[in-house]
Design a protein around this motif. Structure first.
Motif, PDB file in Angstrom:
ATOM      1  N   VAL A 191       0.909  -1.204  -0.260  1.00 36.88           N
ATOM      2  CA  VAL A 191       0.015   0.055  -0.093  1.00 36.88           C
ATOM      3  C   VAL A 191       0.905   1.380   0.009  1.00 36.88           C
ATOM      4  N   SER A 194       2.632   2.021  -3.177  1.00 34.44           N
ATOM      5  CA  SER A 194       1.595   2.519  -4.471  1.00 34.44           C
ATOM      6  C   SER A 194       0.972   3.781  -4.338  1.00 34.44           C
ATOM      7  N   GLY A 195       1.215   4.402  -2.935  1.00 36.61           N
ATOM      8  CA  GLY A 195       0.695   5.621  -2.847  1.00 36.61           C
ATOM      9  C   GLY A 195       1.600   6.703  -2.534  1.00 36.61           C
ATOM     10  N   ARG A 205       6.792   4.653  -8.290  1.00 39.45           N
ATOM     11  CA  ARG A 205       5.837   3.777  -7.318  1.00 39.45           C
ATOM     12  C   ARG A 205       5.510   2.651  -7.987  1.00 39.45           C
ATOM     13  N   PRO A 210      -3.434   2.194  -5.370  1.00 42.49           N
ATOM     14  CA  PRO A 210      -3.486   2.295  -4.006  1.00 42.49           C
ATOM     15  C   PRO A 210      -4.878   1.855  -3.159  1.00 42.49           C
TER      16      PRO A 210
END
Length: 321
Positions: A191, A194-195, A205, A210
């Motif tokens: 997470v 991805s954010g 990324r 996300p």
């Protein structure tokens, strides 16, 4: 006349001392996770743009690297503190008496984890904060937190065979909770990778969604909390030893607090303070999950070898021809 060795040098550390140092290792490993998060949250991940040097010409930060360089270099310095604690723990475990090979092996693993962590940190910088390498950097810290927690337990118990104090099915449930904790931690790093809060404005990324990764992470948390709740009720139902029931309740409380922080940070746009608090909670969760599994068994002091009855010598005159 023989010269007397100063008592401070001659005396050996006790296993109580090793236990205190093991707790220091737990704290130090959790703290460096939080400070590493601060590096990422302040976009200082490349404040020192190379490794092992901070800049092209110097191992230390300088004015041209600004505040980001100071933050990143400060986190690097904390690695030496972590190494000092690990070395002190290992030396104390080796010198303590009686000799105990189990705790010494754990202390050695903790010590070896520090240079490995430093190398992965260097690769993180050299790959310009590749999110998959950053994940590995964080997960290794969680492994070291778990090992330090195990060392705390082993220094406070005997070396006899481990004996379960609950039904084997409950022990398996404890192991399942610990394994699921590892899965949830991994999904949490996905997470993060991805954010936002990449550690640098230009850092790559993972390319994963996300929101979907957050939902998958939340599903894992729900399952983990459900299994822990089942453990709390099961231990109460069979009137398990107080240490086991207490460890399960503590883990459940930590999970619920961590879940609240996670949901609030998600719905408030990931404020830096809550993200840092969530990282602190991850370390505390590992400690609580490991302690739950360890509370489901006991180790008594190792029993001495049984003495064999002495065989009286037979006089030569009484020998059978």
């Amino acid at each position: 006349m023989r010269r007397r060795v100063p008592s401070l040098i001659a005396s050996r550390p006790t296993w109580r001392t090793v236990r205190l140092l093991a707790w220091a290792s737990v704290v130090a490993n959790v703290v460096i996770v939080v400070t590493g998060g601060a590096v990422r949250l302040t976009a200082s991940g490349l404040g020192c743009p190379t490794w092992p040097k901070c800049g092209e010409e110097s191992y230390v930060t300088h004015g041209e690297l600004g505040i980001h360089g100071a933050i990143e270099f400060g986190n690097r310095l904390l690695t030496f503190v972590l190494a000092a604690v690990a070395i002190a723990t290992l030396v104390a475990a080796v010198r303590a008496r009686p000799r105990r090979s189990g705790p010494v092996r754990i202390a050695m693993a903790l010590f070896l984890g520090i240079p490995l962590q430093a190398v992965i940190g260097g690769i993180t910088v050299l790959t310009k904060l590749n999110p998959w390498v950053v994940m590995l950097h964080f997960l290794l810290s969680m492994v070291l937190v778990g090992l330090a927690t195990l060392l705390v337990q082993r220094t406070g118990e005997g070396d006899g065979p481990a004996r379960l104090v609950v039904h084997p099915m409950l022990h398996r449930l404890g192991l399942a909770i610990l394994g699921l904790t590892a899965v949830v931690l991994y999904l949490g790093t996905v997470v993060t990778g991805s954010g936002p809060h990449a550690g640098d404005l230009d850092a790559k990324r993972t390319g994963l969604d996300p929101d979907r990764m957050s939902q998958l992470h939340a599903d894992g948390v729900f399952l983990m909390v459900g299994l822990t709740l089942a453990m709390v009720f099961a231990l109460a139902a069979v009137n398990a030893p107080a240490q086991a029931r207490r460890a399960a309740v503590v883990l459940l409380g930590v999970e619920l607090a961590q879940g609240v922080v996670g949901f609030v940070q998600f719905f408030t746009g990931l404020p830096e303070v809550l993200v840092a608090l969530h990282m602190l909670g991850a370390g505390v969760t590992v400690v609580a999950a490991v302690r739950l599994v360890l509370a489901l068994r006991v180790r008594a002091a190792e029993l001495p070898e049984p003495r064999r009855p002495a065989v009286a010598a037979v006089p030569a005159s009484a020998a059978v021809p």
